[in-house]
Structures are given as structure tokens and as C-alpha cells.
Design a protein around this motif. Structure first.
Motif, mmCIF file in Angstrom:
data_model
loop_
_atom_site.group_PDB
_atom_site.id
_atom_site.type_symbol
_atom_site.label_atom_id
_atom_site.label_comp_id
_atom_site.label_asym_id
_atom_site.label_seq_id
_atom_site.Cartn_x
_atom_site.Cartn_y
_atom_site.Cartn_z
ATOM 1 N N GLY A 26 -7.242 26.850 45.636
ATOM 2 C CA GLY A 26 -6.643 27.859 44.781
ATOM 3 C C GLY A 26 -6.343 29.142 45.528
ATOM 4 N N LEU A 27 -7.258 29.535 46.421
ATOM 5 C CA LEU A 27 -7.026 30.729 47.235
ATOM 6 C C LEU A 27 -5.808 30.539 48.136
ATOM 7 C CD1 LEU A 27 -7.878 33.494 48.355
ATOM 8 C CD2 LEU A 27 -9.384 32.283 49.940
ATOM 9 N N TRP A 28 -5.674 29.375 48.735
ATOM 10 C CA TRP A 28 -4.542 29.113 49.625
ATOM 11 C C TRP A 28 -3.221 29.175 48.854
ATOM 12 C CZ3 TRP A 28 -2.359 29.622 53.863
ATOM 13 C CH2 TRP A 28 -1.334 28.801 54.330
ATOM 14 N N LEU A 29 -3.198 28.618 47.645
ATOM 15 C CA LEU A 29 -1.988 28.692 46.828
ATOM 16 C C LEU A 29 -1.693 30.145 46.442
ATOM 17 C CD1 LEU A 29 -2.387 25.584 44.486
ATOM 18 C CD2 LEU A 29 -0.720 25.890 46.318
ATOM 19 N N SER A 30 -2.740 30.905 46.129
ATOM 20 C CA SER A 30 -2.549 32.321 45.797
ATOM 21 C C SER A 30 -1.929 33.078 46.961
ATOM 22 C CB SER A 30 -3.885 32.965 45.411
ATOM 23 O OG SER A 30 -4.394 32.403 44.228
ATOM 24 N N LEU A 31 -2.421 32.808 48.174
ATOM 25 C CA LEU A 31 -1.902 33.505 49.348
ATOM 26 C C LEU A 31 -0.465 33.085 49.650
ATOM 27 C CD1 LEU A 31 -5.027 33.420 51.708
ATOM 28 C CD2 LEU A 31 -4.134 35.352 50.397
ATOM 29 N N ASP A 178 -1.886 39.975 41.619
ATOM 30 C CA ASP A 178 -0.926 39.564 40.589
ATOM 31 C C ASP A 178 -0.819 38.054 40.469
ATOM 32 O OD1 ASP A 178 -0.338 42.086 39.765
ATOM 33 O OD2 ASP A 178 1.566 42.253 40.840
ATOM 34 N N THR A 179 -1.190 37.319 41.517
ATOM 35 C CA THR A 179 -1.126 35.855 41.434
ATOM 36 C C THR A 179 -2.042 35.317 40.346
ATOM 37 O OG1 THR A 179 -2.825 35.640 43.162
ATOM 38 C CG2 THR A 179 -0.522 35.621 43.868
ATOM 39 N N ALA A 180 -3.096 36.073 39.994
ATOM 40 C CA ALA A 180 -4.003 35.621 38.940
ATOM 41 C C ALA A 180 -3.283 35.463 37.607
ATOM 42 C CB ALA A 180 -5.170 36.594 38.804
ATOM 43 N N LEU A 181 -2.194 36.213 37.414
ATOM 44 C CA LEU A 181 -1.458 36.139 36.154
ATOM 45 C C LEU A 181 -0.750 34.800 35.981
ATOM 46 C CD1 LEU A 181 0.117 39.714 36.192
ATOM 47 C CD2 LEU A 181 -1.887 38.949 34.903
ATOM 48 N N LEU A 182 -0.566 34.057 37.076
ATOM 49 C CA LEU A 182 0.117 32.764 36.984
ATOM 50 C C LEU A 182 -0.723 31.715 36.265
ATOM 51 C CD1 LEU A 182 1.695 32.576 40.552
ATOM 52 C CD2 LEU A 182 2.863 33.021 38.398
ATOM 53 N N ALA A 183 -2.001 32.021 36.045
ATOM 54 C CA ALA A 183 -2.837 31.090 35.282
ATOM 55 C C ALA A 183 -2.282 30.864 33.885
ATOM 56 C CB ALA A 183 -4.267 31.625 35.202
ATOM 57 N N VAL A 184 -1.528 31.844 33.364
ATOM 58 C CA VAL A 184 -1.009 31.736 32.006
ATOM 59 C C VAL A 184 0.036 30.630 31.883
ATOM 60 C CG1 VAL A 184 0.912 33.375 32.238
ATOM 61 C CG2 VAL A 184 -0.260 33.153 30.041
ATOM 62 N N VAL A 185 0.674 30.252 33.007
ATOM 63 C CA VAL A 185 1.653 29.160 32.977
ATOM 64 C C VAL A 185 1.093 27.903 33.631
ATOM 65 C CG1 VAL A 185 3.650 30.685 32.870
ATOM 66 C CG2 VAL A 185 2.748 30.006 35.102
ATOM 67 N N GLY A 186 -0.233 27.850 33.803
ATOM 68 C CA GLY A 186 -0.880 26.639 34.280
ATOM 69 C C GLY A 186 -0.872 26.430 35.771
ATOM 70 N N PHE A 187 -0.578 27.479 36.540
ATOM 71 C CA PHE A 187 -0.583 27.344 38.000
ATOM 72 C C PHE A 187 -2.017 27.516 38.500
ATOM 73 C CE2 PHE A 187 0.062 29.164 42.315
ATOM 74 C CZ PHE A 187 0.694 28.067 42.875
ATOM 75 N N THR A 188 -2.511 26.526 39.236
ATOM 76 C CA THR A 188 -3.915 26.516 39.639
ATOM 77 C C THR A 188 -4.121 27.367 40.879
ATOM 78 O OG1 THR A 188 -4.034 24.256 38.779
ATOM 79 C CG2 THR A 188 -5.924 25.040 40.016
ATOM 80 N N GLU A 189 -4.020 28.682 40.706
ATOM 81 C CA GLU A 189 -4.378 29.593 41.787
ATOM 82 C C GLU A 189 -5.885 29.856 41.705
ATOM 83 O OE1 GLU A 189 -5.274 32.758 40.249
ATOM 84 O OE2 GLU A 189 -4.939 31.383 38.594
#
Length: 240
Positions: A26-31, A178-189
């Protein structure tokens, strides 16, 4: 599986049944999302700063509208617009000419939104840094026959970096969060991965703190990198 009987080390292990590997993925996807959006935002910011400083009235007005609107609308709303509303609108337009539907994945939506947000803020950061450069330096470059591109590369860019880097470093840290906000659309960051691990194991404190520590490590490493860049950018100023 009974996660309550597992130790902290077992829960955070990289291999299953531990969730450490999931957190790092998840961290790698966030980065990746933050890095892609940040780099595109820098390009937008550079073009926006140039347009605001040397463009015509129409270009300046359009860029002012862009920076004002993007900075006013919350990032979460932008993510929902790009992920849900934009594909729907594009699909309706394409249907009128007999073409298929458009889909935007959460990864692409994240990069687009972060790039738009970073571009709006970077425009103002770079514009302020460029305006702080004594205009005599640029006039001297033109008097020596330098082209606009060469003047920017040899004079403007090195002179603006000391003033722009502190603001740009803050924008990078904002992009990672801001990548944490992508959780709302189901992105596993990272944040969603931590929530999934916490929900499965019922160890909410452990995994949410682990995610916080990973964000903190990214912040500390990023600060070190930007401090090195600032030191290199201001070396001539400090000793000149």
C-alpha cells in the motif's frame, strides 16, 4: 484465523498471515500515485507560472480561474468528480458519435487529481520565486544574446530554486498524504491497507499506528532529501 493470539511481530510480518507486506504494498502504491501526480504538478506549475508572468490577459485570467477553483475545492470532491463524474460525462459525449464508454481507474484518477492540485499550488510557489529574482539578472542574460530557453535554464531556474524549494517540499508532503483520500474509491493505498488489516485482525491501534509510522518515515526521508537540495541550491548564495 485467530489473530488475537498472535504477537505484534507476527501481525506485522511481511509474509502471511502477517499484514506487513500488505502495508508495504500500500505504501508503494501511495508513493507511485504521489510521485506521478507531483511530477506532473511541477510541469503544470512551471507552465502556469510562466503564463501568469508573461502570458496575455486571456491566459492570465484562465490561469487565475484554474488556481482559484482548484485551491477552493476539496481534494476529496475532486477525486469523486474525476473518478465518477468525468467518465460519465465523457461517455455521454462519445455515445453521441457512436463510440464506447470511458472508464478511469482509481490509480489514474489519483494521479490526475494530485497533479491538478499540485499544479495550482506550484504555480503560485514558482511565480513568487521567479518574481523575487532581480530583473537585472534576466536583462543581463538577454543583453548577452541568450535565448529565452537558455536564460530560463541558466539564470531563472537556479535563481528561483532557493525560494521555491521550501514550498515545493511542503507540496510533496501534502501529495503523499492526499493519497489517503483514494480509499474512498477503493484504491488500496497505505491507509486503506491499514484499515483492511485492522478490520480483519481487530488490532486497530496497531495497524493504524503502523501506517502513521510509515507516513512519518516518508516525511523524514523527504525532509532530508529536500534539505540536501536546498543546501546545493543555496551553496553559491551562502558562500558568494
Amino acid at each position: 484465523m485467530n489473530y488475537r493470539d498472535m504477537s505484534m511481530a507476527e501481525l506485522l510480518a511481511l509474509a502471511p498471515p502477517g499484514w506487513g507486506g500488505v502495508l508495504l504494498d500500500g505504501l508503494w502504491l501511495s508513493l507511485q500515485v504521489a510521485g506521478g501526480g507531483y511530477l506532473l504538478g511541477l510541469l503544470i506549475g512551471m507552465a502556469g507560472a510562466a503564463g501568469k508572468l508573461s502570458g496575455g490577459p486571456v491566459i492570465r485570467d484562465l490561469l487565475t480561474c484554474y488556481t482559484t477553483v482548484i485551491r477552493a475545492v476539496p481534494e476529496l470532491v475532486l477525486i469523486l468528480l474525476v473518478y465518477f463524474a468525468m467518465p460519465e460525462a465523457l461517455s455521454q459525449l462519445l455515445a453521441m458519435v457512436g463510440l464506447g464508454e470511458v472508464e478511469i481507474g482509481p490509480f489514474a484518477a489519483g494521479i490526475v487529481v494530485i497533479a491538478l492540485v499540485q499544479g495550482a499550488y506550484a504555480t503560485e510557489v514558482m511565480r513568487g520565486a521567479i518574481r523575487a529574482i532581480p530583473y537585472g539578472q534576466i536583462e543581463a542574460a538577454y543583453s548577452l544574446g541568450m535565448s529565452t530557453a537558455k536564460t530560463f535554464r541558466r539564470i531563472t531556474l537556479p535563481a528561483m530554486l532557493p525560494g521555491a524549494l521550501p514550498g515545493l517540499s511542503n507540496l510533496w508532503l501534502i501529495a503523499t498524504k492526499d493519497t489517503a483520500l483514494l480509499a474512498v474509491v477503493g484504491f488500496t493505498e497505505l491507509t486503506l491497507a491499514a484499515r483492511q488489516a485492522a478490520g480483519a485482525t481487530k488490532h486497530h491501534l496497531l495497524f493504524l499506528c503502523a501506517a502513521g509510522v510509515l507516513y512519518l518515515l516518508v516525511s523524514l526521508v523527504s525532509n532530508l532529501v529536500f534539505k540536501v537540495l536546498e543546501r546545493r541550491a543555496t551553496r553559491g548564495l551562502l558562500h558568494g
